[in-house]
Design a protein around this motif. Structure first.
Motif, mmCIF file in Angstrom:
data_model
loop_
_atom_site.group_PDB
_atom_site.id
_atom_site.type_symbol
_atom_site.label_atom_id
_atom_site.label_comp_id
_atom_site.label_asym_id
_atom_site.label_seq_id
_atom_site.Cartn_x
_atom_site.Cartn_y
_atom_site.Cartn_z
ATOM 1 N N SER A 69 30.527 85.007 67.021
ATOM 2 C CA SER A 69 29.085 85.068 66.609
ATOM 3 C C SER A 69 29.117 85.956 65.194
ATOM 4 N N ASP A 74 27.220 84.880 61.751
ATOM 5 C CA ASP A 74 26.189 85.719 61.096
ATOM 6 C C ASP A 74 26.495 85.934 59.794
ATOM 7 N N LEU A 104 24.169 83.508 58.621
ATOM 8 C CA LEU A 104 22.836 84.224 58.696
ATOM 9 C C LEU A 104 22.352 84.855 57.649
ATOM 10 N N TYR A 105 23.316 85.536 56.993
ATOM 11 C CA TYR A 105 22.923 86.431 55.689
ATOM 12 C C TYR A 105 22.226 85.460 54.745
ATOM 13 N N VAL A 133 19.828 92.056 60.068
ATOM 14 C CA VAL A 133 20.914 91.323 60.094
ATOM 15 C C VAL A 133 22.009 92.493 59.943
ATOM 16 N N LEU A 172 22.546 93.952 63.219
ATOM 17 C CA LEU A 172 23.153 92.872 64.069
ATOM 18 C C LEU A 172 24.737 92.615 64.008
ATOM 19 N N VAL A 173 25.130 92.772 63.029
ATOM 20 C CA VAL A 173 26.639 92.475 62.502
ATOM 21 C C VAL A 173 27.247 93.768 63.274
ATOM 22 N N ARG A 214 27.496 93.545 66.836
ATOM 23 C CA ARG A 214 28.495 92.606 67.499
ATOM 24 C C ARG A 214 29.954 93.174 67.144
ATOM 25 N N SER A 273 19.156 88.606 67.729
ATOM 26 C CA SER A 273 19.577 87.616 67.112
ATOM 27 C C SER A 273 18.516 86.319 67.160
ATOM 28 N N GLU A 310 16.491 84.256 64.306
ATOM 29 C CA GLU A 310 16.510 82.954 63.938
ATOM 30 C C GLU A 310 15.094 82.084 64.064
#
Length: 158
Positions: free
Chosen positions: A25, A29, A32-33, A61, A64-65, A68, A105, A109
């Motif tokens: 994940s 990610d 995702l950036y 984000v 989130l990182v 994770r 997350s 999205e």
């Protein structure tokens, strides 16, 4: 003996798979950036928000990182813990952080809908703060447990 070996393997796979899932994940990610930067540009074009005002997405984000990465390593740590009341609390904190991280997350999205930008912004901000707080609680409690000698391990650590 075979049942014990099987249980040991299943236990290892449980923790390893969760570690690996968060690792995977985290790799996703990174993409995702890029997508988030595009969303930030789109938000600026479809609303009256400035570049500074859309930074909440990038910060989310980042959060989130961080979560994770924290979760990934908590599974490595938990693998070595002896099951007891303390590990139950640890796993509850871990599970709560994991669920909140997945919710954040999902929010990140979501496609940008002009009429819902203000609501999305508030949801992302609220969830980011919650997730960051849950991460800090998990890390602080784990550190405190180490300092207090609260953790019992399934292996001898010297």
């Amino acid at each position: 003996m075979q049942a014990k070996s099987r249980a040991s393997l299943e236990r290892y796979l449980h923790y390893y798979n969760r570690f690996a899932n968060h690792e995977q994940s985290a790799k996703l990610d990174r993409d995702l950036y890029y997508r988030t930067e595009k969303k930030m540009e789109e938000m600026q074009q479809t609303s009256d928000l400035s570049w500074i005002e859309v930074q909440f997405l990038k910060k989310a984000v980042d959060t989130l990182v961080q979560c994770r990465t924290t979760l990934k390593w908590t599974y490595a740590f938990a693998f070595y813990l002896q099951k007891n009341n303390q590990t139950e609390i640890f796993e509850d904190n871990q599970r709560d952080l994991e669920m909140a991280t997945e919710q954040l997350s999902e929010l990140l999205e979501k496609p940008i809908v002009r009429s819902q930008i203000a609501d999305l912004r508030q949801l992302v901000l609220d969830k980011s703060v919650y997730v960051g707080t849950r991460r800090e609680i998990l890390l602080e409690d784990t550190t405190k447990g180490l300092l207090e000698g609260r953790w019992e391990y399934i292996v001898s650590i010297k």
